[in-house]
Design a protein around this motif. Structure first.
Motif, PDB file in Angstrom:
ATOM      1  N   UNK A 288       0.963  -1.115  -0.250  1.00 29.01           N
ATOM      2  CA  UNK A 288      -0.361   0.134  -0.252  1.00 29.01           C
ATOM      3  C   UNK A 288       0.897   1.089  -0.386  1.00 29.01           C
ATOM      4  N   UNK A 289       2.041   1.262   0.643  1.00 24.06           N
ATOM      5  CA  UNK A 289       2.620   2.285   0.739  1.00 24.06           C
ATOM      6  C   UNK A 289       3.622   2.461  -0.491  1.00 24.06           C
ATOM      7  N   UNK A 290       3.796   2.089  -1.214  1.00 29.66           N
ATOM      8  CA  UNK A 290       4.049   1.934  -2.817  1.00 29.66           C
ATOM      9  C   UNK A 290       2.967   2.117  -3.461  1.00 29.66           C
ATOM     10  N   UNK A 291       2.003   1.500  -3.431  1.00 31.61           N
ATOM     11  CA  UNK A 291       0.677   2.137  -4.622  1.00 31.61           C
ATOM     12  C   UNK A 291       0.593   3.783  -3.780  1.00 31.61           C
ATOM     13  N   UNK A 292       0.326   3.877  -2.820  1.00 29.50           N
ATOM     14  CA  UNK A 292       0.138   5.155  -2.770  1.00 29.50           C
ATOM     15  C   UNK A 292       1.178   6.007  -3.466  1.00 29.50           C
ATOM     16  N   UNK A 293       2.430   6.139  -3.343  1.00 27.71           N
ATOM     17  CA  UNK A 293       3.490   7.545  -3.543  1.00 27.71           C
ATOM     18  C   UNK A 293       3.211   7.237  -5.123  1.00 27.71           C
ATOM     19  N   UNK A 294       2.728   5.969  -6.241  1.00 27.12           N
ATOM     20  CA  UNK A 294       3.014   5.861  -7.194  1.00 27.12           C
ATOM     21  C   UNK A 294       1.512   6.427  -8.116  1.00 27.12           C
ATOM     22  N   UNK A 295       0.251   6.265  -6.796  1.00 22.08           N
ATOM     23  CA  UNK A 295      -0.892   7.050  -6.844  1.00 22.08           C
ATOM     24  C   UNK A 295      -0.664   8.818  -6.956  1.00 22.08           C
ATOM     25  N   UNK A 296       0.534   9.544  -6.318  1.00 20.21           N
ATOM     26  CA  UNK A 296       0.078  10.226  -5.911  1.00 20.21           C
ATOM     27  C   UNK A 296       1.017  11.155  -7.336  1.00 20.21           C
ATOM     28  N   UNK A 297       1.758  10.552  -8.082  1.00 17.12           N
ATOM     29  CA  UNK A 297       3.050  10.629  -9.360  1.00 17.12           C
ATOM     30  C   UNK A 297       1.994  10.887 -10.175  1.00 17.12           C
ATOM     31  N   UNK A 298       0.779   9.765 -10.633  1.00 17.33           N
ATOM     32  CA  UNK A 298       0.039   9.427 -11.691  1.00 17.33           C
ATOM     33  C   UNK A 298      -0.744  10.809 -11.753  1.00 17.33           C
ATOM     34  N   UNK A 299      -1.333  11.316 -10.388  1.00 18.33           N
ATOM     35  CA  UNK A 299      -2.195  11.914  -9.812  1.00 18.33           C
ATOM     36  C   UNK A 299      -1.831  13.824 -10.657  1.00 18.33           C
ATOM     37  N   UNK A 300      -0.037  13.279 -11.109  1.00 23.40           N
ATOM     38  CA  UNK A 300      -0.148  14.776 -11.826  1.00 23.40           C
ATOM     39  C   UNK A 300      -1.181  14.435 -13.663  1.00 23.40           C
ATOM     40  N   UNK A 301      -0.809  13.794 -14.050  1.00 22.55           N
ATOM     41  CA  UNK A 301      -1.216  13.263 -14.855  1.00 22.55           C
ATOM     42  C   UNK A 301      -2.594  13.539 -15.361  1.00 22.55           C
ATOM     43  N   UNK A 302      -3.599  12.953 -14.450  1.00 23.64           N
ATOM     44  CA  UNK A 302      -5.729  13.164 -13.887  1.00 23.64           C
ATOM     45  C   UNK A 302      -5.059  14.447 -14.407  1.00 23.64           C
ATOM     46  N   UNK A 303      -4.408  15.386 -13.308  1.00 25.22           N
ATOM     47  CA  UNK A 303      -5.139  16.722 -13.331  1.00 25.22           C
ATOM     48  C   UNK A 303      -4.425  17.676 -14.470  1.00 25.22           C
ATOM     49  N   UNK A 304      -3.500  17.389 -15.052  1.00 20.93           N
ATOM     50  CA  UNK A 304      -3.108  17.977 -17.255  1.00 20.93           C
ATOM     51  C   UNK A 304      -4.085  17.785 -17.721  1.00 20.93           C
ATOM     52  N   UNK A 305      -5.675  15.997 -17.317  1.00 19.45           N
ATOM     53  CA  UNK A 305      -6.025  16.269 -18.328  1.00 19.45           C
ATOM     54  C   UNK A 305      -7.180  17.027 -17.855  1.00 19.45           C
ATOM     55  N   UNK A 306      -7.730  17.319 -16.815  1.00 16.99           N
ATOM     56  CA  UNK A 306      -8.629  18.172 -16.401  1.00 16.99           C
ATOM     57  C   UNK A 306      -8.397  19.368 -17.069  1.00 16.99           C
ATOM     58  N   UNK A 307      -7.364  20.009 -16.981  1.00 22.54           N
ATOM     59  CA  UNK A 307      -6.827  21.384 -16.853  1.00 22.54           C
ATOM     60  C   UNK A 307      -7.042  21.878 -18.455  1.00 22.54           C
ATOM     61  N   UNK A 308      -6.518  20.391 -19.589  1.00 22.20           N
ATOM     62  CA  UNK A 308      -6.921  20.355 -21.025  1.00 22.20           C
ATOM     63  C   UNK A 308      -8.232  20.700 -21.474  1.00 22.20           C
ATOM     64  N   UNK A 309      -9.453  19.592 -20.870  1.00 25.41           N
ATOM     65  CA  UNK A 309     -10.628  19.905 -21.265  1.00 25.41           C
ATOM     66  C   UNK A 309     -11.448  20.800 -20.350  1.00 25.41           C
ATOM     67  N   UNK A 310     -10.710  21.807 -19.474  1.00 23.58           N
ATOM     68  CA  UNK A 310     -11.743  22.732 -18.680  1.00 23.58           C
ATOM     69  C   UNK A 310     -11.288  24.089 -20.084  1.00 23.58           C
ATOM     70  N   UNK A 311     -10.508  23.754 -20.035  1.00 17.14           N
ATOM     71  CA  UNK A 311     -10.511  24.856 -21.198  1.00 17.14           C
ATOM     72  C   UNK A 311     -10.645  24.855 -22.563  1.00 17.14           C
ATOM     73  N   UNK A 312     -10.949  24.026 -23.317  1.00 18.16           N
ATOM     74  CA  UNK A 312     -11.415  23.484 -24.469  1.00 18.16           C
ATOM     75  C   UNK A 312     -12.710  23.734 -24.689  1.00 18.16           C
TER      76      UNK A 312
END
Length: 289
Positions: free
Chosen positions: A54-78
């Motif tokens: 779980x510790x490793x998965x949480x660390x990977x999830x925090x890094x992956x959420x940066x990709x999701x934030x970039x997607x949200x910004x893209x579709x937010x301004x389209x």
């Protein structure tokens, strides 16, 4: 005279039979107690393993959420305009093949059924568990499915391969709704939906029409956005699954401890009853002498 001779022998035989039955019952309880104790050791070990993962998965999830934030910004301004026609929707259920993790897969199946009841569409599923659940309810909706994903922390390469397969064999769609488990804390999660639009809808958006772009650019951007969204859903779903497995193993260990306490009490009472019967037989025989 005959009755007086036979009665002691019958009493001795009856006492021996009761004693043997008591010993047999005690032996069965002892075997069951041993079995439950072994199960408790296994579930406790699996809980420790899940806690470490779980510790490793949480660390990977925090890094992956940066990709999701970039997607949200893209579709937010389209500034995508809603069409009057009913869009073709492809639902992508994100889960895994693993078990022993509570209702992590059932939550995805229930969310997809709820979404498709409101807005019908086609279906793609990642993971054998939700596939087996949904194939019985809506077999005609399936377009493509994936397995052997989520055994370890998912990678962007796996997400890209899934996105490519969906683009090639997922049929025609205007919007993709990714249904996955959202990690809330170490003990809770909930299902959520992430939307990704097609390259055609992206190119027609007001935010993109303000710039001169080639058609291949919007197509590549849409595919990359889909891979990003799938990667975020995979990693966050993996963390939620590990968390659910840890909780399930903890509950199983607690239940095993409760069962062991109950069986131990039952065993002690049975053994005390056998000892008491033996003492009564000894005292009765001594009194007869």
């Amino acid at each position: 005279m005959f009755t007086r001779t036979v009665r002691p022998a019958l009493n001795v035989a009856r006492a021996a039979q009761q004693q043997s039955q008591g010993m047999a019952t005690l032996r069965e309880i002892e075997q069951r107690l041993k079995s439950v104790r072994n199960i408790e050791k296994i579930t406790k070990s699996m809980k420790v393993v899940a806690s470490t993962k779980l510790t490793r998965a949480e660390r990977a999830m925090r890094e992956a959420k940066k990709y999701g934030a970039a997607n949200n910004e893209l579709f937010k301004h389209t500034e995508i305009e809603k069409s009057e026609e009913q869009p073709k929707i492809l639902y992508v259920g994100i889960s895994s093949d693993g078990g022993l993790c509570g209702g992590i897969h059932s939550s995805i199946s229930r969310a997809i059924k709820k979404e498709m009841a409101a807005n019908p569409g086609t279906l793609a599923v990642v993971g054998d568990k939700p596939k087996s659940q949904l194939s019985r309810a809506m077999p005609q909706a399936f377009k493509v499915s994936f397995n052997s994903v989520g055994k370890d922390v998912p990678t962007f390469a796996e997400a890209s391969a899934i996105a490519d397969e969906i683009v090639k064999n997922g049929g025609e769609w205007d919007e993709i709704k990714i249904v996955s488990n959202k990690y809330l804390s170490a003990i809770s999660y909930e299902s959520g939906v992430t939307s990704v639009i097609s390259a055609k809808a992206l190119q027609a958006a007001a935010g993109f029409q303000a710039y001169e772009m080639e058609e291949d650019v919007s197509k590549d951007l849409a595919e990359f956005a889909l891979a990003n969204a799938i990667y975020t859903a995979l990693v966050e779903g993996h963390a939620a699954e590990i968390s659910a497995r840890r909780t399930a193993m903890e509950n199983a260990s607690n239940n095993a401890n409760d069962m062991m306490a109950s069986l131990q009490l039952q065993y002690n009472r049975g053994r005390q009853a056998v000892i008491t019967n033996e003492l009564i037989d000894i005292i009765t025989g001594a009194s007869a002498l």
